[in-house]
Design a protein around this motif. Structure first.
Motif, PDB file in Angstrom:
ATOM      1  N   ARG A 109       0.826  -1.194   0.000  1.00 59.98           N
ATOM      2  CA  ARG A 109       0.000   0.000   0.000  1.00 59.98           C
ATOM      3  C   ARG A 109       0.867   1.253   0.000  1.00 59.98           C
ATOM      4  O   ARG A 109       0.575   2.223  -0.674  1.00 59.98           O
ATOM      5  CB  ARG A 109      -0.888  -0.028   1.235  1.00 59.98           C
ATOM      6  CG  ARG A 109      -1.317   1.322   1.736  1.00 59.98           C
ATOM      7  CD  ARG A 109      -2.110   1.210   3.000  1.00 59.98           C
ATOM      8  NE  ARG A 109      -3.140   0.179   2.907  1.00 59.98           N
ATOM      9  CZ  ARG A 109      -4.222   0.289   2.188  1.00 59.98           C
ATOM     10  NH1 ARG A 109      -4.430   1.387   1.507  1.00 59.98           N
ATOM     11  NH2 ARG A 109      -5.087  -0.672   2.129  1.00 59.98           N
ATOM     12  N   ASN A 114     -14.862  10.006  -5.291  1.00 54.10           N
ATOM     13  CA  ASN A 114     -14.898   8.900  -4.342  1.00 54.10           C
ATOM     14  C   ASN A 114     -14.386   7.603  -4.947  1.00 54.10           C
ATOM     15  O   ASN A 114     -13.817   6.775  -4.257  1.00 54.10           O
ATOM     16  CB  ASN A 114     -16.315   8.700  -3.818  1.00 54.10           C
ATOM     17  CG  ASN A 114     -16.778   9.898  -3.029  1.00 54.10           C
ATOM     18  OD1 ASN A 114     -15.944  10.677  -2.578  1.00 54.10           O
ATOM     19  ND2 ASN A 114     -18.077  10.051  -2.877  1.00 54.10           N
ATOM     20  N   ARG A 115     -14.622   7.444  -6.259  1.00 53.78           N
ATOM     21  CA  ARG A 115     -14.107   6.272  -6.939  1.00 53.78           C
ATOM     22  C   ARG A 115     -12.590   6.264  -6.813  1.00 53.78           C
ATOM     23  O   ARG A 115     -11.971   5.271  -6.483  1.00 53.78           O
ATOM     24  CB  ARG A 115     -14.514   6.314  -8.400  1.00 53.78           C
ATOM     25  CG  ARG A 115     -14.031   5.133  -9.183  1.00 53.78           C
ATOM     26  CD  ARG A 115     -14.266   5.327 -10.666  1.00 53.78           C
ATOM     27  NE  ARG A 115     -13.919   4.124 -11.405  1.00 53.78           N
ATOM     28  CZ  ARG A 115     -14.710   3.068 -11.522  1.00 53.78           C
ATOM     29  NH1 ARG A 115     -15.893   3.064 -10.948  1.00 53.78           N
ATOM     30  NH2 ARG A 115     -14.327   2.011 -12.198  1.00 53.78           N
ATOM     31  N   ARG A 116     -12.018   7.446  -7.051  1.00 57.33           N
ATOM     32  CA  ARG A 116     -10.573   7.580  -6.961  1.00 57.33           C
ATOM     33  C   ARG A 116     -10.077   7.230  -5.555  1.00 57.33           C
ATOM     34  O   ARG A 116      -9.073   6.557  -5.379  1.00 57.33           O
ATOM     35  CB  ARG A 116     -10.206   9.010  -7.323  1.00 57.33           C
ATOM     36  CG  ARG A 116      -8.733   9.310  -7.386  1.00 57.33           C
ATOM     37  CD  ARG A 116      -7.994   8.121  -7.765  1.00 57.33           C
ATOM     38  NE  ARG A 116      -7.010   8.129  -8.800  1.00 57.33           N
ATOM     39  CZ  ARG A 116      -6.734   8.995  -9.738  1.00 57.33           C
ATOM     40  NH1 ARG A 116      -7.363  10.083  -9.876  1.00 57.33           N
ATOM     41  NH2 ARG A 116      -5.793   8.804 -10.581  1.00 57.33           N
ATOM     42  N   ARG A 117     -10.828   7.671  -4.552  1.00 58.56           N
ATOM     43  CA  ARG A 117     -10.395   7.382  -3.183  1.00 58.56           C
ATOM     44  C   ARG A 117     -10.394   5.892  -2.908  1.00 58.56           C
ATOM     45  O   ARG A 117      -9.496   5.366  -2.268  1.00 58.56           O
ATOM     46  CB  ARG A 117     -11.297   8.088  -2.181  1.00 58.56           C
ATOM     47  CG  ARG A 117     -10.901   9.534  -2.074  1.00 58.56           C
ATOM     48  CD  ARG A 117     -11.705  10.267  -1.034  1.00 58.56           C
ATOM     49  NE  ARG A 117     -11.732  11.668  -1.417  1.00 58.56           N
ATOM     50  CZ  ARG A 117     -12.682  12.512  -1.080  1.00 58.56           C
ATOM     51  NH1 ARG A 117     -13.675  12.106  -0.338  1.00 58.56           N
ATOM     52  NH2 ARG A 117     -12.625  13.747  -1.477  1.00 58.56           N
ATOM     53  N   LEU A 118     -11.411   5.207  -3.399  1.00 56.77           N
ATOM     54  CA  LEU A 118     -11.464   3.752  -3.199  1.00 56.77           C
ATOM     55  C   LEU A 118     -10.304   3.080  -3.912  1.00 56.77           C
ATOM     56  O   LEU A 118      -9.654   2.190  -3.367  1.00 56.77           O
ATOM     57  CB  LEU A 118     -12.796   3.200  -3.717  1.00 56.77           C
ATOM     58  CG  LEU A 118     -14.020   3.568  -2.884  1.00 56.77           C
ATOM     59  CD1 LEU A 118     -15.292   3.133  -3.573  1.00 56.77           C
ATOM     60  CD2 LEU A 118     -13.938   2.920  -1.508  1.00 56.77           C
ATOM     61  N   LEU A 119     -10.040   3.534  -5.134  1.00 55.97           N
ATOM     62  CA  LEU A 119      -8.922   2.958  -5.890  1.00 55.97           C
ATOM     63  C   LEU A 119      -7.615   3.181  -5.138  1.00 55.97           C
ATOM     64  O   LEU A 119      -6.789   2.281  -5.022  1.00 55.97           O
ATOM     65  CB  LEU A 119      -8.827   3.603  -7.278  1.00 55.97           C
ATOM     66  CG  LEU A 119      -9.960   3.303  -8.265  1.00 55.97           C
ATOM     67  CD1 LEU A 119      -9.831   4.199  -9.485  1.00 55.97           C
ATOM     68  CD2 LEU A 119      -9.966   1.850  -8.682  1.00 55.97           C
ATOM     69  N   ASP A 120      -7.448   4.397  -4.618  1.00 51.11           N
ATOM     70  CA  ASP A 120      -6.214   4.724  -3.908  1.00 51.11           C
ATOM     71  C   ASP A 120      -5.998   3.859  -2.678  1.00 51.11           C
ATOM     72  O   ASP A 120      -4.878   3.657  -2.237  1.00 51.11           O
ATOM     73  CB  ASP A 120      -6.204   6.204  -3.500  1.00 51.11           C
ATOM     74  CG  ASP A 120      -5.891   7.110  -4.672  1.00 51.11           C
ATOM     75  OD1 ASP A 120      -5.288   6.613  -5.653  1.00 51.11           O
ATOM     76  OD2 ASP A 120      -6.247   8.293  -4.623  1.00 51.11           O
ATOM     77  N   LEU A 121      -7.105   3.376  -2.124  1.00 49.44           N
ATOM     78  CA  LEU A 121      -6.975   2.505  -0.955  1.00 49.44           C
ATOM     79  C   LEU A 121      -6.519   1.106  -1.348  1.00 49.44           C
ATOM     80  O   LEU A 121      -6.222   0.290  -0.497  1.00 49.44           O
ATOM     81  CB  LEU A 121      -8.320   2.382  -0.229  1.00 49.44           C
ATOM     82  CG  LEU A 121      -8.799   3.607   0.510  1.00 49.44           C
ATOM     83  CD1 LEU A 121     -10.210   3.387   1.003  1.00 49.44           C
ATOM     84  CD2 LEU A 121      -7.875   3.872   1.688  1.00 49.44           C
ATOM     85  N   VAL A 153      -4.268   4.041 -11.853  1.00 53.85           N
ATOM     86  CA  VAL A 153      -4.123   3.540 -10.478  1.00 53.85           C
ATOM     87  C   VAL A 153      -3.793   2.053 -10.488  1.00 53.85           C
ATOM     88  O   VAL A 153      -2.923   1.596  -9.744  1.00 53.85           O
ATOM     89  CB  VAL A 153      -5.401   3.794  -9.660  1.00 53.85           C
ATOM     90  CG1 VAL A 153      -5.217   3.315  -8.237  1.00 53.85           C
ATOM     91  CG2 VAL A 153      -5.751   5.264  -9.651  1.00 53.85           C
ATOM     92  N   TYR A 157      -0.568   0.267  -8.763  1.00 56.92           N
ATOM     93  CA  TYR A 157      -0.707  -0.761  -7.731  1.00 56.92           C
ATOM     94  C   TYR A 157      -0.094  -2.084  -8.150  1.00 56.92           C
ATOM     95  O   TYR A 157       0.475  -2.808  -7.352  1.00 56.92           O
ATOM     96  CB  TYR A 157      -2.176  -0.945  -7.343  1.00 56.92           C
ATOM     97  CG  TYR A 157      -2.475  -0.357  -5.988  1.00 56.92           C
ATOM     98  CD1 TYR A 157      -1.888  -0.894  -4.851  1.00 56.92           C
ATOM     99  CD2 TYR A 157      -3.304   0.738  -5.831  1.00 56.92           C
ATOM    100  CE1 TYR A 157      -2.122  -0.353  -3.597  1.00 56.92           C
ATOM    101  CE2 TYR A 157      -3.548   1.288  -4.583  1.00 56.92           C
ATOM    102  CZ  TYR A 157      -2.955   0.733  -3.471  1.00 56.92           C
ATOM    103  OH  TYR A 157      -3.176   1.266  -2.235  1.00 56.92           O
TER     104      TYR A 157
END
Lengths: 269, 100, 464
Positions: A124, B32-39, C31, C35
């Motif tokens: 991560r 928010n989609r981006r935030r989920l992806l970033d997680l 992304v 990842y």
């Protein structure tokens, strides 16, 4: 689009904060600026406290880093200003924290960006490291919480990691102070140019790479030389035009050699 | 466990505590989609359901080594396929190879 | 969706045709690629036999956030922290008070030997020095105990668990999940709590969090609550249990504050600030072994001294002002008593009196000085007495007609009144809006007047 306009109203305020910090170029001597980036909860603040001791000032209630904190330390007769950026998972500027961190690394141009990451969940953390490597090549990675990783029987091969990323990697356990003098040595060697980095570049799929090359070629003449054109291209591809608008504001075709963060702030308001 | 009808898409919320699943599609859009992806919630990632909060919402998930809580309304937007049988694998890298 | 607005700019016009249509898809691909490479590298450099479910965190989390024990544990921890603060602060508080008032005696002696005029002695000693002595002796010990304990919980990683447990309540109130964290920050200092609302990205939810932050009892108000709870609630039962009862009363006031936060958030998100809760992500980090040295240094230097210094800076001039008001006379009555007389009817309605209301008004710069002003107010209109212990304070308040109802109303009004000056200024800075700053001041004040009046009338009925 809601998110874009929202980002913009955030932006004015945070950009001005960035602008109030000393601007660092390549030409200065004496005081080097080191930005401290990293995911949340990786012990970044501990590294910051350990390095700066009591030589820090926060304009804010300490505890959770809501805005940046600054501190200084000296090592081998060299003074450093350490800037603690908000902890973020990514630099895509989808929240104000990310915006602050990204703008500082990109526009305030610290001499070195030190990324603190958690040895117990490296994957991560590498997501953020790879994103930072797209902006700047002066990066040192600090693999923190090694003590916790050992307890959980997680082993991280830091030499291999350095080889994979093309940047110096230091293993630390900041709570006991382990590895921090090594980190300072590496910072020193980087500012005197003894360590050169060859950062790993993220490779995208074939179709994307073609678009990137195409657009980057067109964009490069407009961009100041210190900004990573591939990174700007990627942002444009994602539909994030803030950076491009800023460049447009700075008279296209007449590219300034150095652009002050204040100008960025004015353009983006 | 109840049998899931094929026409009914399985979301992260349908996975019971202790079970795990692989992300298929994220319906969330925008920032928010981006935030989920970033997680790390990208198609193919493994997610383990850790626990629900005392009132049942939000729910904590293990995503790429970190425990992250999402509200159930948001978890409903993440479509998954069940992957109970890979639970015993400890390293994400090794899990992935089995599927690819 | 994301079209380029500024078409006159050549650079944008040039690249626009090259941009793909499906930007959302591009983001996903970018992304995913990053990842994927992070995963590749990680697979090469990390060797592990770790699994979360078997870990210590998993078991601890299982208890701390369990369905039946989650909330009781939170309440218990809060009670224990406050109990340690109340019992632990008692003795050093007395010691500091007697020391500082011993010095006051000598200062008075010195001033009279030097032949200083009475007004100078009054302003400097009875005004400034006395309120400083009160602020230091009443505030320093509880802060020096409370802040390290609070920082300890923060350092252990307990706060995110609190947010995890409580989120459902905030969600139902239409608020953001992180509001729970800003609320916890408010227990330290409301100004800091308001600033910390920046972690909430949605403007609507950030505003709700800002407007309700004052319902977290801040450190400036804890000493007042603790002192009043000790004096009035503590005496209701046997001495041995008095600190426990005092603790429970303070806990009850805090819980009332949390309840008010939720209710006001609910009300705001359905009226002035309508909308649905936005997306939120909460990380539950591993529990960490706390660093005791760092906790002590950080909590004492950054928090305790920070708050104490601000209190001192504000208490000194406010103390002087109070003395001047109490000693300037119009006809036979002091200005202080005159204003107190005007405010008295409202005060009586709310179960208090005019002097208490003046103390709250003069306490606008900082809540810490409400109690010292109150004492000075009573002393200036009543008989003079040596005020060197909590017991003397009790007698003074009883002399002025206080009952447990008065104490309860003061405690409730201390929870529900306008935020302190620093907080209001911070709210203005954060919202850039005079209108919202006024709302932030009047909303809790209106609630306070309403609640204290109702409690007072209710209690009077019961007592009759």
């Amino acid at each position: 689009m809601l998110c874009l306009s929202h980002m913009k109203d955030q932006k004015g305020e945070y950009m001005i904060e960035t602008a109030s910090l000393p601007i660092q170029g390549q030409e200065h001597t004496g005081n080097f600026v080191v930005a401290l980036a990293g995911n949340p909860n990786v012990g970044k603040s501990t590294v910051f406290n350990r390095l700066t001791g009591l030589n820090q000032h926060t304009g804010n209630w300490p505890g959770k880093t809501v805005i940046k904190a600054e501190g200084t330390f000296s090592h081998r007769n060299q003074r450093y200003t350490l800037v603690d950026l908000p902890g973020t998972y990514s630099l895509h500027a989808s929240s104000s924290d990310e915006q602050v961190a990204r703008d500082f690394i990109c526009f305030s141009r610290p001499d070195i960006t030190a990324v603190v990451c958690d040895a117990t969940c490296l994957e991560r953390n590498l997501n953020l490291v790879l994103q930072i490597l797209e902006i700047t090549d002066q990066v040192v990675l600090c693999v923190n919480l090694l003590d916790e990783a050992e307890r959980k029987k997680i082993h991280v091969d830091t030499a291999m990691l350095a080889h994979q990323l093309g940047i110096p990697v230091v293993g630390t356990a900041a709570r006991s102070g382990r590895g921090l003098s090594k980190l300072k040595d590496v910072l020193h060697d980087m500012v005197i140019g003894k360590i050169a980095t060859t950062p790993r570049q993220v490779v995208y799929d074939q179709e994307l790479e073609t678009s990137i090359n195409e657009i980057e070629k067109r964009l490069t003449p407009y961009l100041p030389n210190w900004i990573n054109s591939r990174w700007v291209t990627l942002r444009a591809l994602e539909g994030d035009f803030n950076i491009l608008e800023y460049i447009a504001c700075n008279r296209p075709g007449n590219c300034p050699q150095q652009i002050l963060p204040e100008e960025v702030a004015l353009c983006l308001q | 466990m109840t049998k899931i009808v094929i026409s009914d898409p399985l979301s992260l919320l349908n996975i019971p505590v202790g079970g795990s699943a692989r992300v298929k599609t994220i319906l969330t859009i925008g920032a928010n989609r981006r935030r989920l992806l970033d997680l790390g919630l990208i198609p193919g990632s493994q997610v383990e359901v850790i626990r629900r909060s005392p009132a049942g919402n939000p729910t904590a998930y293990l995503i790429k080594g970190t425990v992250i809580a999402l509200r159930n309304e948001d978890a409903r937007q993440i479509l998954v396929e069940e992957a109970d049988y890979v639970m015993s694998f400890t390293h994400e890298g090794s899990e992935r190879r089995i599927y690819d | 969706m994301s079209t380029i607005k500024n078409q006159e700019v050549p650079i944008l016009r040039e690249i626009e045709p090259l941009l793909p249509d499906d930007i959302a898809n591009i983001k996903d691909r970018i992304v995913s690629s990053i990842y994927q490479q992070a995963e590749d590298i990680s697979a090469r450099v990390v060797k592990t036999e770790n699994s979360y479910q078997a870990s210590l965190e998993a078991r601890l989390d299982g208890i701390l956030t369990s369905r039946w024990l989650g909330f009781p544990i939170m309440l218990l921890l809060l009670t224990v922290v406050l109990w340690i603060t109340i019992t632990g602060a008692n003795y050093p508080s007395q010691l500091l008070a007697s020391g500082l008032f011993w010095i006051e005696g000598h200062l008075l002696h010195l001033f009279s030997t030097l032949g200083a005029p009475a007004w100078l002695t009054g302003i400097l000693i009875q005004g400034m020095y006395r309120s400083l002595a009160w602020v230091v002796s009443v505030m320093l010990p509880p802060m020096a105990i409370f802040f390290p304990l609070f920082t300890l919980l923060e350092d252990l990683g307990y706060l995110p668990r609190v947010a995890f447990n409580m989120d459902n309540l905030f969600r139902r109130a239409g608020a953001h999940g992180k509001q729970c964290l800003t609320m916890c920050m408010g227990f330290g200092c409301n100004a800091a709590g308001v600033t910390s609302c920046r972690i909430i990205d949605s403007p609507r939810e950030r505003l709700i969090a800002i407007l309700t932050n004052t319902f977290s009892i801040c450190n400036g108000r804890f000493p007042t609550l603790i002192a009043l709870a000790t004096i009035f609630m503590g005496t209701l039962i046997a001495r041995a249990y008095s600190s426990i009862l005092a603790t429970l009363v303070v806990v009850a006031i805090i819980m009332t504050g949390i309840l008010t936060t939720l209710l006001v958030s609910y009300f705001l998100s359905r009226t002035l600030l309508r909308g649905v809760p936005s997306f939120f992500v909460l990380e539950l980090p591993p529990f960490r072994k706390p660093q005791l040295g760092q906790i002590l240094i950080r909590s004492l230097l950054d928090r305790t001294l920070f708050v104490l210094w601000r209190a001192i800076v504000i208490a000194a001039p406010a103390g002087a002002l109070t003395w001047i008001l109490a000693n300037s006379f119009v006809a036979d009555t002091s200005v202080f008593a005159l204003i107190a007389g005007w405010l008295d009817p409202l005060g009586q309605l709310m179960g208090m009196d005019g002097i208490i209301l003046i103390a709250f008004l003069l306490g606008l710069p900082a809540n810490e000085i409400i109690l010292p002003i109150l004492i000075m107010g009573y002393l200036s209109v009543g008989t003079m007495l040596e005020l060197d212990s909590i017991n003397a304070l009790r007698l003074l308040l009883l002399d002025n007609g206080w009952t447990w109802i008065t104490a309860l109303c003061v405690m409730l009004f201390s929870l529900l009144h306008f935020p302190c000056g620093t907080t209001l200024y911070t709210i203005f800075k954060e919202t850039h809006s005079a209108r919202w700053t006024i709302v932030a001041a009047l909303l809790p004040l209106a609630l306070g007047i309403l609640v204290t009046s109702m409690v007072n009338q209710g209690a009077q009925l019961i007592m009759r």
